[in-house]
Design a protein around this motif. Sequence first.
Motif, mmCIF file in Angstrom:
data_model
loop_
_atom_site.group_PDB
_atom_site.id
_atom_site.type_symbol
_atom_site.label_atom_id
_atom_site.label_comp_id
_atom_site.label_asym_id
_atom_site.label_seq_id
_atom_site.Cartn_x
_atom_site.Cartn_y
_atom_site.Cartn_z
ATOM 1 N N MET A 1 0.853 -1.201 0.000
ATOM 2 C CA MET A 1 0.000 0.000 0.000
ATOM 3 C C MET A 1 0.889 1.251 0.000
ATOM 4 N N THR A 2 0.711 2.081 -1.007
ATOM 5 C CA THR A 2 1.467 3.329 -1.082
ATOM 6 C C THR A 2 0.480 4.494 -1.130
ATOM 7 N N ALA A 3 1.021 5.697 -1.022
ATOM 8 C CA ALA A 3 0.164 6.885 -1.076
ATOM 9 C C ALA A 3 -0.550 6.972 -2.433
ATOM 10 N N LEU B 1 -3.323 4.466 -2.423
ATOM 11 C CA LEU B 1 -4.368 4.997 -1.541
ATOM 12 C C LEU B 1 -5.319 5.896 -2.334
ATOM 13 N N LEU C 1 -7.474 3.865 -4.672
ATOM 14 C CA LEU C 1 -8.558 3.214 -3.932
ATOM 15 C C LEU C 1 -9.630 4.228 -3.531
ATOM 16 N N ARG C 2 -9.195 5.449 -3.216
ATOM 17 C CA ARG C 2 -10.161 6.489 -2.855
ATOM 18 C C ARG C 2 -11.144 6.713 -4.015
ATOM 19 N N ARG D 1 -13.123 2.977 -4.580
ATOM 20 C CA ARG D 1 -14.008 2.460 -3.520
ATOM 21 C C ARG D 1 -15.077 3.469 -3.105
ATOM 22 N N MET E 1 -8.506 12.266 11.049
ATOM 23 C CA MET E 1 -8.104 11.417 9.934
ATOM 24 C C MET E 1 -6.797 11.931 9.310
ATOM 25 N N VAL F 1 -4.426 13.491 10.756
ATOM 26 C CA VAL F 1 -3.260 13.275 11.632
ATOM 27 C C VAL F 1 -2.495 12.039 11.175
ATOM 28 N N PHE F 2 -3.244 11.008 10.788
ATOM 29 C CA PHE F 2 -2.619 9.740 10.389
ATOM 30 C C PHE F 2 -1.593 9.958 9.279
ATOM 31 N N LEU F 3 -1.980 10.695 8.245
ATOM 32 C CA LEU F 3 -1.066 10.888 7.121
ATOM 33 C C LEU F 3 -0.080 12.026 7.373
ATOM 34 N N ARG F 4 -0.555 13.088 8.007
ATOM 35 C CA ARG F 4 0.337 14.234 8.234
ATOM 36 C C ARG F 4 1.558 13.860 9.071
ATOM 37 N N THR F 5 1.357 12.960 10.033
ATOM 38 C CA THR F 5 2.485 12.608 10.903
ATOM 39 C C THR F 5 3.339 11.492 10.306
ATOM 40 N N ARG F 6 2.946 10.999 9.149
ATOM 41 C CA ARG F 6 3.738 9.926 8.529
ATOM 42 C C ARG F 6 4.356 10.331 7.202
ATOM 43 N N MET F 7 3.783 11.330 6.548
ATOM 44 C CA MET F 7 4.333 11.803 5.278
ATOM 45 C C MET F 7 5.520 12.720 5.568
#
Lengths: 249, 291
Positions: A1-3, A6, A9-10, A13, A94, A96-102
């Motif tokens: 799974m990559t950005a 993602l 899939l957005r 789905r 929601m 936060v999940f990506l902001r703190t990992r990107m």
Amino acid sequence: MTAWRLEWLRLVRTRRLVALAGVYVFFGFVGPLTARYLGEIIDRFGGGQMTVVVPDPVPTDGIVQFASNAAQIGVLVAVAVAAGALVVDALPEMSVFLRTRMPSAGALLLPRLVVTAAAVGTAYLLGAAIAWYETAALIGGVPAGGMIGGAVLAVLYLCFAVALVAAIGARLRSVLGTVGTTVVVLLAMPLLGLVEAVGRFLPSHLVGAQVGLVTGESLGDYLPAVAITLAVGAALVASAIRATGRREL
Amino acid sequence: MIRTSGLVKQYPSGRALDGVDLAVPAGAVLGLVGPNGAGKTTLLSILAGLRRPTAGTVEIDAERSRVAVLPDAPRFDPWLTGREVVDLARRLTAPDAPEAATDRVLAETDLAEAAGRRVAGYSRGMLQRLGLAATVVGDPEVLLLDEPASALDPIGRRDVLDLVRRMRGTATVVFSSHILADVQDVSDHLAILDRGKLRFQGPVDDLLGTGTSAILVRTRDGTAAVEDALSGAPWAAGVERLDDRVVRIRVTDLDAAERNLPGVLAATGVRVVSIAPDTPTLEDVFLEVTR
């Protein structure tokens, strides 16, 4: 799974891809059909109580019908789909999940921008191809060069609209607010374009390219608008990344 | 290691942090406690880089990608499966980690069975466990956890606390919680934040005291005989009756008390239910500090 996956899939789905493709494909089918049978349609719904004289359709009518629908409802759907992906802080828990990992705001936004723009552009090209084929089958052939050139410029305009959504969405947290503001800006541009000296430089000038290039205008007529659209689009993307990076959650 | 210096965060509505100087040693598990509105979430958000301080500095001895954050109510795109969420976190934070790491943390957070289901169908407790799985999958050097067990049932809470406890020594953990027993249970360091100011920080033992200065004795037959028997004991500074069957003995010499108290109690003939050290709980200290 990559950005990137993602974002794919957005689109798939959440059925946004279906909505996008559905709208342009529908207009691709319906545009030439209504152009070809406009006289019969009016006769049927007129009930025979009045006579409306409709000139015989010419091939460009099919493209005109498609382009006008695509420029209105099509753009609205594209803006709504883009806002769904590009207003990254609509739900802070929601994001936060990506902001703190990107690693950066650019890494967060670019896959969304590119995948959304690609989907919007592909949907438009699909609709345009259908309109082109059906026009040729029902009414008559349309020059390929003008059709392709017009489609490319229309896609460029749609990419500009996506960039505009990103820039506005980076400042507003509401998807609905972003859609509304973007639509207002997109509607304001043609109004500004009524000033003749300005109109041919505005991105909104490209909206007319699909029809213009199959009715005898040259690509050169659109080059100033292409240059401005590319420059402003790039500035909007940079602005979106900067604003996203600076925003606090 | 995490260090903040003179950290200030000013909101239009007021000052959330007021000169916070926090130091968390590498590998420590620091429990961050404080009343509502104390500034805990603001402090964690600044440490996570999600907010900027108005003044002051933050030093974190780890790359940004090695700092993992878990908000108190984590949410994920509902059309992703649990496995996809964790795998995305792995790819973004530790791309070299094997795919098996995803399955390992899903199992550790008891989500292996639900991993193939879309997140839309997850309960709040499952979302919190999923958030934790996505947080630890990259083997972060620093973990910032905001109320990590707030939505969990007792078993889920125990699992999460065990997981946090296991991180000790391998990662620096800062976690906030309103459940003071949890904080006391897993933390080796504590910080008490109140109205934006740091009221205490340091090892748990320093705050709660390492030595016992009192002993609680619970009997089945009443405490009068025990009080009489202890009145002359040189190691007992005083006996306080807490209720009909419980006395609190303040001791001056713990060693002597521990040697002699059982004999004294046996001599009274009173049936003894329990003898226990009376150490202050974190709740006692917290209330005292923040009152």
